[in-house]
Design a protein around this motif. Structure first.
Motif, mmCIF file in Angstrom:
data_model
loop_
_atom_site.group_PDB
_atom_site.id
_atom_site.type_symbol
_atom_site.label_atom_id
_atom_site.label_comp_id
_atom_site.label_asym_id
_atom_site.label_seq_id
_atom_site.Cartn_x
_atom_site.Cartn_y
_atom_site.Cartn_z
ATOM 1 N N TRP A 21 0.832 -1.206 0.000
ATOM 2 C CA TRP A 21 0.000 0.000 0.000
ATOM 3 C C TRP A 21 0.863 1.251 0.000
ATOM 4 N N LEU A 22 1.889 1.278 0.848
ATOM 5 C CA LEU A 22 2.786 2.434 0.891
ATOM 6 C C LEU A 22 3.449 2.658 -0.463
ATOM 7 N N LEU A 23 3.897 1.580 -1.082
ATOM 8 C CA LEU A 23 4.560 1.705 -2.378
ATOM 9 C C LEU A 23 3.628 2.297 -3.428
ATOM 10 N N CYS A 24 2.389 1.847 -3.447
ATOM 11 C CA CYS A 24 1.420 2.385 -4.414
ATOM 12 C C CYS A 24 1.140 3.858 -4.152
ATOM 13 N N LYS A 25 1.011 4.209 -2.894
ATOM 14 C CA LYS A 25 0.773 5.605 -2.549
ATOM 15 C C LYS A 25 1.978 6.463 -2.914
ATOM 16 N N MET A 26 3.173 5.970 -2.640
ATOM 17 C CA MET A 26 4.382 6.722 -2.957
ATOM 18 C C MET A 26 4.529 6.931 -4.462
ATOM 19 N N ALA A 27 4.067 5.964 -5.234
ATOM 20 C CA ALA A 27 4.155 6.057 -6.689
ATOM 21 C C ALA A 27 3.117 7.013 -7.260
ATOM 22 N N GLY A 28 2.165 7.439 -6.431
ATOM 23 C CA GLY A 28 1.115 8.317 -6.911
ATOM 24 C C GLY A 28 0.052 7.584 -7.702
ATOM 25 N N LEU A 86 13.421 4.633 -5.830
ATOM 26 C CA LEU A 86 14.835 4.372 -5.548
ATOM 27 C C LEU A 86 15.581 5.698 -5.521
ATOM 28 N N PRO A 87 16.618 5.809 -4.696
ATOM 29 C CA PRO A 87 17.382 7.059 -4.632
ATOM 30 C C PRO A 87 18.249 7.246 -5.876
ATOM 31 N N GLU A 88 18.782 8.434 -6.047
ATOM 32 C CA GLU A 88 19.656 8.730 -7.168
ATOM 33 C C GLU A 88 21.071 8.240 -6.874
ATOM 34 N N GLY A 89 21.775 7.832 -7.946
ATOM 35 C CA GLY A 89 23.138 7.344 -7.787
ATOM 36 C C GLY A 89 23.190 5.833 -7.784
ATOM 37 N N LYS A 90 24.055 5.264 -8.612
ATOM 38 C CA LYS A 90 24.114 3.813 -8.773
ATOM 39 C C LYS A 90 24.396 3.089 -7.461
ATOM 40 N N GLY A 156 17.630 9.408 3.132
ATOM 41 C CA GLY A 156 17.421 10.837 3.127
ATOM 42 C C GLY A 156 15.960 11.194 2.981
ATOM 43 N N ARG A 157 15.379 10.856 1.842
ATOM 44 C CA ARG A 157 13.952 11.060 1.584
ATOM 45 C C ARG A 157 13.281 9.692 1.507
ATOM 46 N N PRO A 158 11.951 9.635 1.523
ATOM 47 C CA PRO A 158 11.265 8.336 1.479
ATOM 48 C C PRO A 158 11.568 7.565 0.192
ATOM 49 N N CYS A 187 12.210 5.918 13.605
ATOM 50 C CA CYS A 187 10.868 5.350 13.775
ATOM 51 C C CYS A 187 9.836 6.452 13.942
ATOM 52 N N ASP A 188 10.170 7.478 14.704
ATOM 53 C CA ASP A 188 9.237 8.586 14.893
ATOM 54 C C ASP A 188 8.942 9.275 13.563
ATOM 55 N N THR A 189 9.967 9.404 12.712
ATOM 56 C CA THR A 189 9.771 9.987 11.384
ATOM 57 C C THR A 189 8.774 9.160 10.577
ATOM 58 N N VAL A 190 8.907 7.838 10.654
ATOM 59 C CA VAL A 190 7.986 6.954 9.946
ATOM 60 C C VAL A 190 6.572 7.102 10.496
ATOM 61 N N PHE A 191 6.443 7.167 11.819
ATOM 62 C CA PHE A 191 5.106 7.293 12.413
ATOM 63 C C PHE A 191 4.450 8.624 12.050
ATOM 64 N N GLU A 192 5.249 9.662 11.839
ATOM 65 C CA GLU A 192 4.710 10.984 11.501
ATOM 66 C C GLU A 192 4.503 11.160 10.001
ATOM 67 N N TRP A 193 4.928 10.212 9.212
ATOM 68 C CA TRP A 193 4.746 10.220 7.764
ATOM 69 C C TRP A 193 3.245 10.235 7.485
ATOM 70 N N ASP A 194 2.793 11.125 6.638
ATOM 71 C CA ASP A 194 1.362 11.241 6.364
ATOM 72 C C ASP A 194 0.756 9.925 5.884
ATOM 73 N N LEU A 195 1.503 9.180 5.084
ATOM 74 C CA LEU A 195 0.986 7.909 4.579
ATOM 75 C C LEU A 195 0.795 6.903 5.718
#
Length: 217
Positions: A21-28, A86-90, A156-158, A187-195
Motif C-alpha cells: 500500500w505504501l509503495l502504491c501511494k508513494m508512486a502516486g 529508488l534514490p539517485e546514484g548507482k 534521506g527522503r522516502p 521510527c518517529d519519522t515513519v510514524f509521523e509520515w502522512d501515509l
C-alpha cells in the motif's frame, strides 16, 4: 483504462499489505483497495507474517497483475519513475535494493516473535533469544543508512526501503524494543509520515475481533 486495484488484508496485522500500500501511494497510483475475507484460511499466512510470497498484496494495474511486495516495488519503479522509489546514484540505488531485499527475504524469527499489531502497545516485552540477532541486524542496517545518508529517512527522503521497513518500526513500538535516540528518531519519522498516519487510522477503525493471530512467542 479501469482503475487500478490493490488487494490487501488487515490494516492492523497485515505487514506485507502495508508495504504494498505504501509503495502504491508513494508512486502516486490512483487505486481502489480491495480487502480480503479475514476468515479465509488461505489468507492467514499473510497475517501471520510467515511468508512474503502469498498473493496478498496483489496489484492489478490495467493488464498487469503483480503480487509480492518486492515485485510490486520493482514494477512501480519502472512504470512511475517520477516517483523516485529508488534514490539517485548507482551505489545508493544498489544499497537501497539490498536492504529492501534483506527484510523481504529474511528476519523470520523477528516476524514470528513480534507480529505486527498496531493497536497493541506493551510497556515491556521479553524477546525470545532466537529473535534477538534479527533485532540487532535491524539496528545495524538502520544505523548504516542513517549515518551514510543523513536521515531522516533511510536514504534521506522516502524510498522503497522505508516502505519495506515501516512494519518493523511498528513492531518495535508495539513490543517496547529499546532503541538509541538516532534509531528512535527514524521510527518517529515513519510514524509521523502522512501515509503511515493514513494507514494507521484505517487500522484503528477495524473491529477488534477481525482475527485472532495464532503465533507462538
Amino acid at each position: 483504462m479501469a482503475k487500478a486495484t490493490l488487494t490487501i488484508s488487515s490494516k492492523n496485522y497485515g505487514a506485507w499489505s502495508l508495504r504494498g500500500w505504501l509503495l502504491c501511494k508513494m508512486a502516486g497510483l490512483d487505486f481502489d483497495e480491495v480487502p480480503v475475507d479475514m476468515d479465509d484460511p488461505d489468507q492467514r499466512q499473510e497475517l501471520l507474517l510467515l511468508s512474503p510470497s502469498v498473493l496478498v498484496p496483489r496489484l492489478v494495474d490495467g493488464e498487469v497483475t503483480v503480487w509480492d511486495t518486492l515485485a510490486i516495488a520493482n514494477y512501480l519503479n519502472e512504470e512511475y519513475p517520477e516517483a523516485k522509489l529508488l534514490p539517485e546514484g548507482k551505489a545508493k540505488r544498489a544499497h537501497c535494493r539490498a536492504v529492501s531485499g534483506e527484510i523481504h527475504s529474511g528476519f523470520y524469527n523477528l516476524r514470528s516473535a513480534l507480529p505486527m499489531n498496531l493497536k497493541a502497545q506493551h510497556k515491556s516485552f521479553k524477546i525470545f533469544s532466537g529473535a534477538r540477532p534479527d533485532v540487532e541486524r535491524v539496528k545495524e542496517i538502520w544505523t548504516e543508512c542513517l549515518d551514510a545518508y543523513g536521515g531522516p529517512f533511510l536514504f534521506g527522503r522516502p524510498t522503497m526501503a522505508d516502505a519495506m521497513w515501516a512494519p518493523v518500526c511498528t513492531r518495535f513500538r508495539t513490543y517496547a524494543v529499546p532503541l538509541e535516540p538516532k534509531l528512535q528518531a527514524y521510527c518517529d519519522t515513519v510514524f509521523e509520515w502522512d501515509l503511515m498516519k493514513e494507514w494507521t487510522e484505517g487500522a484503528m477503525a477495524e473491529p477488534d475481533e477481525i482475527v485472532e493471530l495464532e503465533v507462538e512467542f
